[in-house]
Design a protein around this motif. Structure first.
Motif, PDB file in Angstrom:
ATOM      1  N   MET A   1       0.821  -1.199   0.000  1.00 46.22           N
ATOM      2  CA  MET A   1       0.000   0.000   0.000  1.00 46.22           C
ATOM      3  C   MET A   1       0.861   1.257   0.000  1.00 46.22           C
ATOM      4  O   MET A   1       1.988   1.250   0.500  1.00 46.22           O
ATOM      5  N   LYS A   2       0.309   2.322  -0.523  1.00 38.92           N
ATOM      6  CA  LYS A   2       0.948   3.632  -0.452  1.00 38.92           C
ATOM      7  C   LYS A   2       0.395   4.346   0.785  1.00 38.92           C
ATOM      8  O   LYS A   2      -0.799   4.623   0.868  1.00 38.92           O
ATOM      9  N   ILE A   3       1.277   4.621   1.746  1.00 39.25           N
ATOM     10  CA  ILE A   3       0.849   5.218   3.013  1.00 39.25           C
ATOM     11  C   ILE A   3       1.679   6.462   3.301  1.00 39.25           C
ATOM     12  O   ILE A   3       2.913   6.415   3.258  1.00 39.25           O
ATOM     13  N   VAL A   4       1.000   7.556   3.591  1.00 37.49           N
ATOM     14  CA  VAL A   4       1.656   8.758   4.094  1.00 37.49           C
ATOM     15  C   VAL A   4       1.533   8.756   5.610  1.00 37.49           C
ATOM     16  O   VAL A   4       0.440   8.568   6.152  1.00 37.49           O
ATOM     17  N   VAL A   5       2.658   8.940   6.299  1.00 34.60           N
ATOM     18  CA  VAL A   5       2.636   9.147   7.746  1.00 34.60           C
ATOM     19  C   VAL A   5       2.750  10.648   7.962  1.00 34.60           C
ATOM     20  O   VAL A   5       3.744  11.265   7.574  1.00 34.60           O
ATOM     21  N   LEU A   6       1.731  11.230   8.567  1.00 29.97           N
ATOM     22  CA  LEU A   6       1.662  12.675   8.731  1.00 29.97           C
ATOM     23  C   LEU A   6       2.009  13.034  10.174  1.00 29.97           C
ATOM     24  O   LEU A   6       1.388  12.525  11.117  1.00 29.97           O
ATOM     25  N   ALA A   7       2.993  13.912  10.341  1.00 38.69           N
ATOM     26  CA  ALA A   7       3.489  14.250  11.675  1.00 38.69           C
ATOM     27  C   ALA A   7       3.840  15.732  11.731  1.00 38.69           C
ATOM     28  O   ALA A   7       3.589  16.493  10.801  1.00 38.69           O
ATOM     29  N   GLY A   8       4.425  16.148  12.858  1.00 37.58           N
ATOM     30  CA  GLY A   8       4.908  17.517  12.995  1.00 37.58           C
ATOM     31  C   GLY A   8       3.819  18.506  13.336  1.00 37.58           C
ATOM     32  O   GLY A   8       3.134  18.386  14.341  1.00 37.58           O
ATOM     33  N   GLY A   9       3.639  19.501  12.462  1.00 37.10           N
ATOM     34  CA  GLY A   9       2.630  20.526  12.699  1.00 37.10           C
ATOM     35  C   GLY A   9       3.133  21.644  13.595  1.00 37.10           C
ATOM     36  O   GLY A   9       4.345  21.823  13.785  1.00 37.10           O
ATOM     37  N   ILE A  10       2.200  22.416  14.157  1.00 36.89           N
ATOM     38  CA  ILE A  10       2.569  23.569  14.987  1.00 36.89           C
ATOM     39  C   ILE A  10       1.847  23.540  16.333  1.00 36.89           C
ATOM     40  O   ILE A  10       1.460  24.568  16.868  1.00 36.89           O
ATOM     41  N   SER A  11       1.665  22.367  16.884  1.00 35.68           N
ATOM     42  CA  SER A  11       1.138  22.259  18.248  1.00 35.68           C
ATOM     43  C   SER A  11       2.315  22.136  19.211  1.00 35.68           C
ATOM     44  O   SER A  11       3.460  21.906  18.805  1.00 35.68           O
ATOM     45  N   THR A  12       2.026  22.281  20.503  1.00 30.23           N
ATOM     46  CA  THR A  12       3.078  22.136  21.510  1.00 30.23           C
ATOM     47  C   THR A  12       3.633  20.718  21.549  1.00 30.23           C
ATOM     48  O   THR A  12       4.698  20.484  22.130  1.00 30.23           O
ATOM     49  N   GLU A  13       2.940  19.783  20.917  1.00 26.12           N
ATOM     50  CA  GLU A  13       3.380  18.389  20.883  1.00 26.12           C
ATOM     51  C   GLU A  13       4.090  18.030  19.576  1.00 26.12           C
ATOM     52  O   GLU A  13       4.210  16.859  19.223  1.00 26.12           O
ATOM     53  N   ARG A  14       4.568  19.046  18.873  1.00 23.44           N
ATOM     54  CA  ARG A  14       5.210  18.842  17.576  1.00 23.44           C
ATOM     55  C   ARG A  14       6.358  17.815  17.635  1.00 23.44           C
ATOM     56  O   ARG A  14       6.421  16.891  16.823  1.00 23.44           O
ATOM     57  N   ASP A  15       7.275  17.996  18.583  1.00 25.07           N
ATOM     58  CA  ASP A  15       8.442  17.106  18.646  1.00 25.07           C
ATOM     59  C   ASP A  15       8.036  15.665  18.931  1.00 25.07           C
ATOM     60  O   ASP A  15       8.613  14.714  18.385  1.00 25.07           O
ATOM     61  N   VAL A  16       7.051  15.493  19.810  1.00 23.32           N
ATOM     62  CA  VAL A  16       6.548  14.151  20.114  1.00 23.32           C
ATOM     63  C   VAL A  16       5.972  13.525  18.848  1.00 23.32           C
ATOM     64  O   VAL A  16       6.217  12.350  18.539  1.00 23.32           O
ATOM     65  N   SER A  17       5.211  14.320  18.101  1.00 22.06           N
ATOM     66  CA  SER A  17       4.592  13.839  16.871  1.00 22.06           C
ATOM     67  C   SER A  17       5.634  13.372  15.865  1.00 22.06           C
ATOM     68  O   SER A  17       5.471  12.335  15.211  1.00 22.06           O
ATOM     69  N   LEU A  18       6.706  14.121  15.725  1.00 22.58           N
ATOM     70  CA  LEU A  18       7.747  13.752  14.759  1.00 22.58           C
ATOM     71  C   LEU A  18       8.420  12.431  15.138  1.00 22.58           C
ATOM     72  O   LEU A  18       8.728  11.602  14.268  1.00 22.58           O
ATOM     73  N   VAL A  19       8.621  12.217  16.445  1.00 25.45           N
ATOM     74  CA  VAL A  19       9.220  10.946  16.879  1.00 25.45           C
ATOM     75  C   VAL A  19       8.211   9.807  16.706  1.00 25.45           C
ATOM     76  O   VAL A  19       8.582   8.703  16.278  1.00 25.45           O
ATOM     77  N   SER A  20       6.941  10.064  17.018  1.00 24.47           N
ATOM     78  CA  SER A  20       5.896   9.063  16.754  1.00 24.47           C
ATOM     79  C   SER A  20       5.874   8.713  15.272  1.00 24.47           C
ATOM     80  O   SER A  20       5.838   7.537  14.886  1.00 24.47           O
TER      81      SER A  20
END
Length: 349
Positions: A1-20
């Motif tokens: 399958m073709k899957i995009v993993v979307l992370a980051g953004g501009i919330s205070t949890e940005r760094d956590v999201s990028l590691v997730s």
């Protein structure tokens, strides 16, 4: 399958999201999927040919991603990295690449990711994504609305009041208490208050994050959390910070918190917490998966604090620990969430 993993953004949890996102991206690649990791806000600069071949492009999408630090990121610095912030929230090429995918795995946390806005946009664009829909995301993200639904569905939760910027602080407010930004996550914007004299300062700090806050009665007890996947509760985790409370640092810095799974509690209490987690799941109309946080006092009264619709997927996050307790490793967990999310769309056709 073709899957995009979307992370980051501009919330205070940005760094956590990028590691997730990094963990999910690598796991899905190991599962044989054509996978791309994108920062939803910064996007990616590509030639027309590169964009057409993005899912087969030889590129390290994790380059530059750092471990989660002790404090949440400076979002003004992140915004300054965009050359075209006037173009809106989605970064360059993000929507085009998401439209090309079979599924978008949402590894976002906090505002503009966990609050239903992206889910609503994707619904309008016919982009399939993991996790629950926009309505339940919005309900669970707003701590004030969550409280009202808990009360309506007779789900035990600490007493609380909602306060908006400019409103007078009630003189008879309960103390000790916990002051929370209404839409915060990862314990950012949360301030325990033990003396009434400290309350104004805590409120002012919470208002720095947003104009609506929740003041919640302090419950002394054991911290438990439980993930519900496809309507069924997994083994419970007990969370024991070595110092202070379970704040941003203690959540994401290895060695700062002891997490025990399954939690060392009686079978009877285990069953009560799991059934309550499932009740919260249905009360908030959640789909696919979510994590519910609880406090249990000395008399074993259970209080639900909130539901997390896109719980962390970092190496030390709680949902991978709960899955491991039933024999599901990290890669299998990611695949499980993909399969259940696709099933959600099949059932709605």
């Amino acid at each position: 399958m073709k899957i995009v993993v979307l992370a980051g953004g501009i919330s205070t949890e940005r760094d956590v999201s990028l590691v997730s996102g990094t963990g999910v991206y690598q796991a899905l690649k190991r599962k044989g999927h054509q996978t791309v990791l994108l920062d939803v806000y910064l996007g990616i600069t590509l030639s027309k040919e590169e964009k057409e071949q993005i899912f087969t492009l030889e590129k390290d999408f994790t380059e530059g991603i750092r471990p989660v630090g002790e404090i949440n990121p400076d979002l003004d610095e992140v915004r300054a990295m965009r050359e075209d912030p006037e173009e809106g929230f989605f970064g360059p090429n993000v929507l085009d690449i998401c439209k090309m995918a079979d599924l978008v795995f949402l590894a976002l946390h906090g505002m503009n990711g966990e609050d239903g806005r992206i889910q609503a946009a994707f619904d309008l664009l016919n982009i399939k994504y993991t996790g629950t829909d926009y309505i339940s995301s919005a309900l669970a993200m707003d701590k004030g609305l969550t409280k009202e639904l808990f009360i309506r569905h007779k789900i035990p939760t600490p007493p609380a009041l909602l306060l908006r910027k400019g409103e007078k602080i009630p003189e008879d407010i309960f103390c000790p208490c916990v002051v929370k930004a209404s839409h915060g996550g990862s314990s950012v914007g949360i301030f325990p208050v033990y003396e009434y004299s400290d309350l104004p300062e805590a409120i002012e700090k919470a208002y720095a994050y947003e104009d609506e806050i929740v003041i919640e009665s302090f419950i002394k007890g054991r911290e438990l959390t439980d993930v519900v996947i496809d309507g069924k509760a997994l083994p419970i985790v007990e969370i024991i910070p070595k110092q202070g409370f379970y704040d941003y640092k203690n959540k994401y810095q290895a060695g700062t918190t002891e997490e025990i799974c399954p939690a060392p509690i009686s079978e009877e209490l285990t069953d009560r917490v799991q059934r309550l987690a499932e009740k919260v799941f249905y009360a908030l109309k959640l789909q696919v998966y979510a994590r519910m946080d609880f406090l249990v006092d000395e008399e074993e009264n259970i209080y639900c604090l909130e539901a997390n619709t896109l719980p962390g997927m970092t190496p030390i996050s709680l949902i991978p620990q709960e899955a491991a307790a039933i024999g599901v490793d990290y890669d299998e967990l990611c695949q499980w969430l993909v399969d259940l999310s696709l099933k959600k769309y099949e059932e709605n056709e």
